[in-house]
Motif scaffolding. Structure first.
Motif, PDB file in Angstrom:
ATOM      1  N   THR A   1     -51.906 -24.684 -19.831  1.00 29.55           N
ATOM      2  CA  THR A   1     -51.151 -23.614 -19.699  1.00 29.55           C
ATOM      3  C   THR A   1     -51.737 -22.809 -18.634  1.00 29.55           C
ATOM      4  OG1 THR A   1     -49.102 -24.077 -20.527  1.00 29.55           O
ATOM      5  CG2 THR A   1     -49.331 -21.690 -19.510  1.00 29.55           C
TER       6      THR A   1
ATOM      7  N   CYS B   1     -43.601 -12.676 -16.172  1.00 31.84           N
ATOM      8  CA  CYS B   1     -42.036 -13.025 -15.860  1.00 31.84           C
ATOM      9  C   CYS B   1     -42.344 -13.755 -15.056  1.00 31.84           C
ATOM     10  CB  CYS B   1     -41.200 -12.591 -15.264  1.00 31.84           C
ATOM     11  SG  CYS B   1     -41.517 -11.120 -14.306  1.00 31.84           S
ATOM     12  N   GLU B   2     -42.669 -13.905 -14.287  1.00 34.57           N
ATOM     13  CA  GLU B   2     -43.508 -15.186 -12.545  1.00 34.57           C
ATOM     14  C   GLU B   2     -44.180 -16.111 -12.971  1.00 34.57           C
ATOM     15  OE1 GLU B   2     -46.067 -15.970  -8.735  1.00 34.57           O
ATOM     16  OE2 GLU B   2     -45.719 -13.483  -9.416  1.00 34.57           O
TER      17      GLU B   2
ATOM     18  N   MET C   1     -44.279 -17.336 -16.147  1.00 40.70           N
ATOM     19  CA  MET C   1     -43.571 -17.987 -17.193  1.00 40.70           C
ATOM     20  C   MET C   1     -42.779 -18.991 -16.399  1.00 40.70           C
ATOM     21  SD  MET C   1     -41.191 -15.342 -19.203  1.00 40.70           S
ATOM     22  CE  MET C   1     -39.514 -15.837 -19.397  1.00 40.70           C
ATOM     23  N   THR C   2     -42.242 -18.451 -15.073  1.00 42.20           N
ATOM     24  CA  THR C   2     -41.183 -19.524 -14.831  1.00 42.20           C
ATOM     25  C   THR C   2     -41.776 -20.134 -13.745  1.00 42.20           C
ATOM     26  OG1 THR C   2     -39.478 -17.318 -13.930  1.00 42.20           O
ATOM     27  CG2 THR C   2     -39.332 -19.614 -12.999  1.00 42.20           C
ATOM     28  N   ARG C   3     -42.745 -19.718 -13.432  1.00 40.12           N
ATOM     29  CA  ARG C   3     -43.847 -21.038 -12.597  1.00 40.12           C
ATOM     30  C   ARG C   3     -44.343 -21.796 -13.232  1.00 40.12           C
ATOM     31  NH1 ARG C   3     -46.800 -18.407  -7.895  1.00 40.12           N
ATOM     32  NH2 ARG C   3     -47.271 -20.387  -6.641  1.00 40.12           N
ATOM     33  N   LEU C   4     -44.686 -21.722 -14.438  1.00 44.75           N
ATOM     34  CA  LEU C   4     -45.544 -22.964 -15.820  1.00 44.75           C
ATOM     35  C   LEU C   4     -44.342 -23.695 -16.589  1.00 44.75           C
ATOM     36  CD1 LEU C   4     -48.985 -20.672 -16.319  1.00 44.75           C
ATOM     37  CD2 LEU C   4     -48.754 -22.331 -14.568  1.00 44.75           C
ATOM     38  N   ASN C   5     -43.393 -22.553 -16.700  1.00 40.83           N
ATOM     39  CA  ASN C   5     -42.136 -23.520 -17.092  1.00 40.83           C
ATOM     40  C   ASN C   5     -42.618 -23.335 -18.826  1.00 40.83           C
ATOM     41  OD1 ASN C   5     -39.319 -24.653 -18.260  1.00 40.83           O
ATOM     42  ND2 ASN C   5     -40.683 -26.639 -18.210  1.00 40.83           N
ATOM     43  N   THR C   6     -42.500 -22.082 -18.887  1.00 42.39           N
ATOM     44  CA  THR C   6     -43.067 -22.096 -20.856  1.00 42.39           C
ATOM     45  C   THR C   6     -41.910 -21.041 -21.048  1.00 42.39           C
ATOM     46  OG1 THR C   6     -44.427 -21.215 -21.900  1.00 42.39           O
ATOM     47  CG2 THR C   6     -44.913 -20.346 -20.125  1.00 42.39           C
ATOM     48  N   SER C   7     -41.935 -20.161 -22.368  1.00 38.67           N
ATOM     49  CA  SER C   7     -41.262 -18.756 -22.640  1.00 38.67           C
ATOM     50  C   SER C   7     -42.221 -17.853 -22.818  1.00 38.67           C
ATOM     51  CB  SER C   7     -40.442 -19.334 -24.066  1.00 38.67           C
ATOM     52  OG  SER C   7     -41.834 -19.186 -25.253  1.00 38.67           O
ATOM     53  N   GLN C   8     -41.616 -17.008 -22.856  1.00 38.22           N
ATOM     54  CA  GLN C   8     -42.634 -15.151 -23.105  1.00 38.22           C
ATOM     55  C   GLN C   8     -43.154 -15.193 -23.555  1.00 38.22           C
ATOM     56  OE1 GLN C   8     -42.119 -12.511 -24.872  1.00 38.22           O
ATOM     57  NE2 GLN C   8     -43.628 -11.421 -23.520  1.00 38.22           N
TER      58      GLN C   8
END
Length: 97
Positions: free
Chosen positions: A14, A31-32, A34-41
């Motif tokens: 990650t 936020c970008e 975590m979305t692009r890397l598919n993980t939680s905040q």
């Protein structure tokens, strides 16, 4: 900055992905990432803290979000290591695809 701390920070997928995204030289909000890397905040924040503590990224608070970018003051020898690792990963991904 130590080479071992740099390599340890880059050893996690990650964090390596985040460095790949930040390589474009611009700021990216958590936020970008975590979305692009598919993980939680919370996980993304912990990973970015590791990269920040290793001296690889800097952050800037923007209201409720934190924006990250590559550390512009990264020593040249560390920057070369980081870019070599990112280049190698990108090359291997192209070979596999």
């Amino acid at each position: 900055m130590k080479v071992t701390a740099t390599l340890a920070a880059l050893a996690e997928p990650t964090r390596l992905g985040a460095m790949h995204l930040l390589r474009d030289g611009s700021e990216h909000c958590v936020c970008e990432l975590m979305t692009r890397l598919n993980t939680s905040q919370s996980r993304m924040s912990r990973h970015m803290k590791t990269l920040r503590e290793a001296g690889l990224v800097v952050d800037r608070r923007d209201a409720q979000w934190v924006r990250y970018r590559l550390n512009p003051d990264m020593p040249p020898e560390i920057r070369r290591i980081v870019m070599a690792v990112l280049d190698t990963v990108e090359t291997r991904e192209r070979e596999i695809a």
